[in-house]
Design an enzyme around this catalytic site. Structure first.
Site, PDB file in Angstrom:
ATOM      1  CB  SER A 280      -0.819  -0.034   0.969  1.00  0.00           C
ATOM      2  OG  SER A 280       0.272   0.141   2.441  1.00  0.00           O
ATOM      3  CB  CYS A 281       4.430   1.948   0.380  1.00  0.00           C
ATOM      4  SG  CYS A 281       5.600   1.210  -0.048  1.00  0.00           S
TER       5      CYS A 281
ATOM      6  CE  LYS B  43       7.716  -4.891  -2.869  1.00  0.00           C
ATOM      7  NZ  LYS B  43       7.227  -6.864  -3.502  1.00  0.00           N
TER       8      LYS B  43
ATOM      9  CG  HIS C  67       6.294  -4.082   8.963  1.00  0.00           C
ATOM     10  ND1 HIS C  67       7.108  -5.284   8.535  1.00  0.00           N
ATOM     11  CD2 HIS C  67       6.570  -2.898   7.720  1.00  0.00           C
ATOM     12  CE1 HIS C  67       7.473  -4.974   7.219  1.00  0.00           C
ATOM     13  NE2 HIS C  67       6.487  -3.578   6.873  1.00  0.00           N
TER      14      HIS C  67
END
Length: 330
Positions: A124-125, A156, A195
């Site tokens: 999602s980044c 990505k 994380h």
């Protein structure tokens, strides 16, 4: 092949042969191992996934030789260099270089072999730091990225574009999925590279064991985050391979989020830590919010099943078991 009508993907049932040879790249990581478990549960009988020690995906020649020798029929690319906010911010060159090489080598080798079923996992980044919430897939490349993880995000994004390029040039039905923040069994609990959820689990557990009256967490605690259990992602991966065929990457999340402060309180409750909590505002916060719009995958018949508190409890139990065995990644 599925098409898109009014922004919604059309369900297209294309069941995978349970005897097909499936390569799970990154099978020994948290994501890959969850996908492997789910495929076994679903009856797949020919799974392959060498460790990074056995096959360094950054080595182009080795990757091409391995693909030629093993000839997988399905590829799930979950291998990546990953880490938390501090790791991404302090080592951007490694995150960019390693992930680009892993992706290009695997995707090029799969293309050389003519592999028709491939799923690339992003993050999602990839979306702009200030994207409209919840974030739709078409927000990609519409604004600046979050600086603390822009190198990883660019890698990505390159993977997504390579999948789309292969679709256009070779008409291979390759697809991409963009999971939100993941957690679960097999996570990395390193004090600086992990994380947020595994970091909180480790910190609160150690404070409770040491009888510490205060836990100091990073940042302000005000950013909002969406957390998805890795077993729910594994279910989504198989569903997408069997029901989706489109250019657009597909978001995979829960559709709900909470502040880091709220997540910390939930972890403290699960770990049974009763002390005080402070926030170190000298540390980075990262993106203020990145809630995903998951309507596309919901339209395909998927929904998350594991509630956050339940998932944190499962992850903490895994952590305690493997901490005792000396097999936690720290």
């Amino acid at each position: 092949m599925s098409t898109t009508t009014a922004g919604k993907p059309q369900t297209d049932h294309r069941p995978l042969d349970r005897s097909a040879r499936v390569y799970v790249a990154g099978a020994h990581g948290m994501v890959g191992s969850a996908i492997w478990r789910h495929l076994v549960q679903e009856g797949f009988t020919d799974l392959i996934g060498p460790s990074s020690a056995a096959l360094d995906l950054r080595d182009r020649g080795a990757v091409f030789d391995w693909f030629a020798a093993t000839r997988p029929q399905v590829v799930i690319l979950s291998a990546a260099r990953v880490g938390g906010i501090k790791a991404n911010a302090s080592r951007p060159a490694e995150f960019l270089s390693d992930n680009l090489r892993i992706q290009v080598n695997v995707l090029d080798a799969a293309r050389r072999q003519g592999i028709t079923r491939l799923l690339f996992l992003g993050s999602s980044c990839i979306y702009p730091k200030h994207a409209t919430q919840p974030i739709r897939e078409d927000a990609l490349l519409t604004g600046p990225l979050e600086p603390t993880n822009d190198a990883y995000a660019i890698a990505k994004i390159a993977g997504i574009l390579q999948v789309q390029a292969v679709r256009r040039q070779d008409a291979l039905p390759w697809i991409s999925a963009m999971p939100t923040n993941l957690y679960g069994p097999g996570d990395n609990f390193h004090p600086e590279n992990s994380h947020v959820l595994p970091s909180l689990i480790r910190r609160f557990h150690q404070a409770r064991e040491a009888g510490e009256a205060l836990v100091r967490n990073w940042g302000t605690g005000t950013p909002r985050r969406e957390f998805l259990h890795v077993d729910d992602l594994a279910r989504a991966c198989l569903l997408l391979l069997e029901r989706y065929d489109g250019d657009m990457p597909v978001n995979v999340g829960t559709g709900t989020d909470l502040t880091i402060q709220e997540a910390a309180a939930l972890v403290a409750e699960v770990v049974d830590y009763a002390g005080a909590v402070a926030w170190d505002t000298n540390e980075l916060d990262g993106t203020p919010r990145k809630l995903l719009d998951i309507s596309r995958i919901q339209d395909l018949g998927w929904a998350p099943q594991i509630k956050l508190k339940e998932g944190i409890s499962q992850t903490y139990a895994w952590y305690l078991e493997h901490l005792a065995a000396g097999t936690v990644r720290i």
